[in-house]
Design an enzyme around this catalytic site. Structure first.
Site, mmCIF file in Angstrom:
data_model
loop_
_atom_site.group_PDB
_atom_site.id
_atom_site.type_symbol
_atom_site.label_atom_id
_atom_site.label_comp_id
_atom_site.label_asym_id
_atom_site.label_seq_id
_atom_site.Cartn_x
_atom_site.Cartn_y
_atom_site.Cartn_z
ATOM 1 N N LYS A 171 0.848 -1.198 0.000
ATOM 2 C CA LYS A 171 0.000 0.000 0.000
ATOM 3 C C LYS A 171 0.891 1.258 0.000
ATOM 4 C CE LYS A 171 -0.629 0.350 5.041
ATOM 5 N NZ LYS A 171 -1.521 0.184 6.165
ATOM 6 N N HIS A 184 -6.979 11.271 4.473
ATOM 7 C CA HIS A 184 -8.129 11.171 5.358
ATOM 8 C C HIS A 184 -9.018 12.414 5.232
ATOM 9 C CE1 HIS A 184 -5.647 8.102 7.417
ATOM 10 N NE2 HIS A 184 -6.813 7.614 7.809
ATOM 11 N N ASP A 255 -8.335 1.549 -0.189
ATOM 12 C CA ASP A 255 -8.172 2.192 1.107
ATOM 13 C C ASP A 255 -9.567 2.557 1.602
ATOM 14 O OD1 ASP A 255 -6.974 3.245 3.352
ATOM 15 O OD2 ASP A 255 -5.750 4.714 2.287
#
Length: 495
Positions: A171, A184, A255
Site C-alpha cells: 500500500k 483522510h 483504502d
C-alpha cells in the site's frame, strides 16, 4: 431473502463494527457471504489484548476462512499491540538499518503474532517513497527515500509475512510519499511528471508484485500526469498499470472509503461502485459500524448493475479473487524459529547517537505529548513507561500541547532527558525543546519522530526513527546502561 447479487457484493466488502466485540448483524452478513472485517483501534483499544478470545476465535468458529484484517506495520502503526505499543520497529527504522534479511525476519515475527491472534491479512507494508522531510505524511511509515532500498525492504517484508500463510498488502498504490496532504481529509495530488513517477514511486510496487504479494491497496491520490481520477477510481492505474503492466493477479483492496478523498459527494455506495468499475476487488469501508453502510452499498450496486454502469461479470471476477485469497490464508503455519527478540534487535541497531554518548544513569524526563495522528490512534508511546520498567526514572513530567517552556518544573542537579516526536515543523515542540536545551545544555534529547528537531551544536540526541514500544526500550536501555533480556512485551507490567 439473500440473492445472488447481494451475496456477490457482500463477498467484496470488509466492514468494521462498533464496540469491542462483533455485533449480531455481522454473523448474519457472514452467512450471506461477507468477506470478513477490518479491525481498528476503536475496537482494539477496548479489548486489552484479548483479541483472539473475544473477536477472532468466535468469528472463526462461525466461519473459518474469513478475511480478518488489520494494519500491523510496526513502530508507530500497530493494531495487534494497540494496548501497549509495537514489539517491532517500523519501516523507517528498518530502512535505516538496511539489512534486508533482518527486515524479512521482522516480517516473519509479525506473521507469527498475527497467526496467534487469528488475523489472516496484514494491511502492510507501506511502499511510499518519502523524498524529504518536507513531505511528512508517511514519515516513519516509509522505508526511506531511495526507490531501490524501499523496493528491497518491501520484498523482504512481504516474503517474511507470506512465508507463513498470512497475506501481506502493498500500500498505497501508486504511492503517496510525495504529498503534503493527508488523504483522510482531502485528495492529495502528486504533480510529478509521468517518467519520474514511474522511475520512483512504482518501483517498490513492482518489487512487491514480483515477490508474490497477495494484496495491493489503492491510495486515494491523483497523479494528473497519468490520470486525473484518484487511483482508487482509475481504470488507468488499477487495470492498465497494476493488472496489465505489473501483471498483478491478486486482490486489489481499496483504502478506506470513509475518507473524504474517496467518499466525497459520492457516498459509500457511489464510491464502491466507481472503484469496482475501475478494477478494485475488495472494499474497506472504514472504522464506523458497517451495518447500514453495507446495505447502502448493496443498493447502489444493484442500481449500477441495472443501469449498465457496473457489470455482474466484474463483481464475479472480484468475488473469485477474494475467494482465492481466503483459501490461500486459510491454513497459516507459524514459524519454527524463535523470533521473540528480533524486533528489539532491529530497534537497537536503528538507534542513532548524535553527539557524545550519554553517561548511563537515571534521568528526570520531560516528555512532550503532541496530538497523535489519525493513522496512529491512541497507542501508548514515549520513554517514561520503558524507563520505569527497566529501572525507575528520577521523575517525569508529561507536557501537553501549548504548554510554555517557562512553566515547566524541572529539578536542578538531576540529569535530564527530553522526549519529543514530530512528523512536520511544530513550532510548539521546537520552542519547548530550544528553551530546555538552552537552560540545560547537558540534557539528552530523545527524538522519536520523523523530522529532526533543530538543536544546538554539541547536543546529545538519541534518534529512534519511530515511537513504538521497542524503540522506547532501545533508548531506555542506552540511557540506563542495562539491557532487557527478552521481548519488550515481556517487561514487567505489560500485558
Amino acid at each position: 431473502m439473500p440473492d445472488h447479487l447481494s451475496t456477490l457484493v457482500n463477498s467484496c466488502l470488509l466492514p468494521a463494527y462498533g464496540g469491542a466485540t462483533p455485533a449480531d448483524w455481522l454473523k448474519r452478513e457472514i452467512d450471506d457471504g461477507l468477506a470478513g472485517i477490518v479491525l481498528y483501534g476503536a475496537n482494539l483499544g477496548l479489548l486489552d489484548g484479548r483479541l483472539r478470545e473475544l473477536v477472532t476465535g468466535p468469528l472463526r468458529a462461525h466461519r473459518s476462512d474469513l478475511v480478518i484484517a488489520l494494519d500491523e506495520e510496526g513502530g508507530d502503526i500497530t493494531r495487534a499491540e494497540y494496548h501497549r505499543g509495537s514489539n517491532y520497529p517500523g519501516a523507517l527504522a528498518l530502512g535505516v538499518v538496511d539489512d534486508v534479511e533482518l527486515t524479512g525476519r521482522v516480517g516473519a515475527a509479525v506473521a507469527a503474532d498475527l497467526i496467534e491472534a487469528g488475523i489472516s491479512v496484514n494491511l502492510a507494508p507501506c511502499l511510499e517513497i518519502c523524498p524529504g522531510t518536507d513531505l511528512p505524511v508517511f514519515g516513519t511509515r516509509s522505508f526511506g527515500a531511495d526507490p531501490a532500498r524501499v523496493a528491497a525492504h518491501a520484498r523482504a517484508f512481504v516474503e517474511g509475512v507470506q512465508r507463513h500463510g498470512v497475506a501481506a498488502t502493498a500500500k498505497h498504490f501508486p504511492g503517496l510519499g510525495s504529498t503534503r496532504v493527508d488523504s483522510h481529509f482531502e485528495l492529495p495530488v502528486v504533480p510529478t511528471p509521468e517518467d519520474r513517477f514511474r522511475a520512483r514511486d512504482l518501483v517498490p510496487f513492482a518489487a512487491a508484485v514480483a515477490a508474490g504479494v497477495q494484496a495491493v491497496m489503492t491510495g486515494h491520490v491523483a497523479v494528473p500526469a497519468i490520470d486525473e481520477a484518484p487511483a482508487t477510481f482509475s481504470r488507468r492505474f488499477v487495470t492498465d498499470i497494476l493488472r496489465g503492466e505489473l501483471a498483478f493477479d491478486g486482490v486489489v483492496i481499496s483504502d478506506s472509503l470513509d475518507m473524504r478523498s474517496a467518499r466525497g459527494t459520492l457516498g459509500f455506495g457511489g464510491a464502491a461502485v466507481r472503484a469496482w468499475a475501475a478494477g478494485v476487488d475488495l472494499m474497506i469501508i472504514g472504522p464506523q459500524d458497517g451495518e447500514q453502510i453495507c446495505a447502502e452499498i448493496r443498493e447502489s450496486a444493484r442500481r449500477a448493475v441495472a443501469d449498465g454502469v457496473l457489470s455482474l461479470a466484474r463483481l464475479e471476477e472480484a468475488a473469485d479473487r477474494v475467494a482465492r485469497l481466503r483459501e490461500l490464508t486459510g491454513s497459516p503455519v507459524p514459524p519454527d524459529d524463535d523470533l521473540a527478540e528480533v524486533g528489539l534487535t532491529a530497534a537497537r541497531r536503528a538507534l542513532a547517537v548524535r553527539g557524545a554518548a550519554p553517561r548511563p544513569g537515571e534521568r528526570f524526563v520531560v516528555e512532550l505529548r503532541p496530538e497523535p495522528g489519525i493513522s496512529c490512534g491512541t497507542v501508548p508511546w514515549g520513554l517514561v513507561d520503558a524507563l520505569e520498567r527497566l529501572g525507575a526514572p528520577a521523575g517525569s513530567v508529561l507536557v501537553e500541547p501549548g504548554t510554555a517552556a517557562g512553566s515547566l518544573a524541572v529539578p536542578d542537579g538531576v540529569p535530564l532527558a527530553v522526549v519529543a516526536r514530530t512528523e512536520y515543523a511544530d513550532p510548539w515542540q521546537e520552542a519547548v525543546v530550544a528553551a530546555l536545551l538552552a537552560d540545560r545544555p547537558d540534557a539528552v534529547l530523545v527524538d522519536m519522530g520523523y523530522r529532526d528537531l533543530p538543536v544546538p551544536a554539541g547536543t546529545t540526541v538519541l534518534k529512534t526513527y519511530g515511537a513504538g514500544l521497542v524503540n522506547a526500550v532501545a533508548a531506555a536501555e542506552l540511557l540506563l546502561g542495562r539491557r532487557w533480556a527478552g521481548a519488550p512485551r515481556d517487561l514487567p507490567g505489560l500485558a
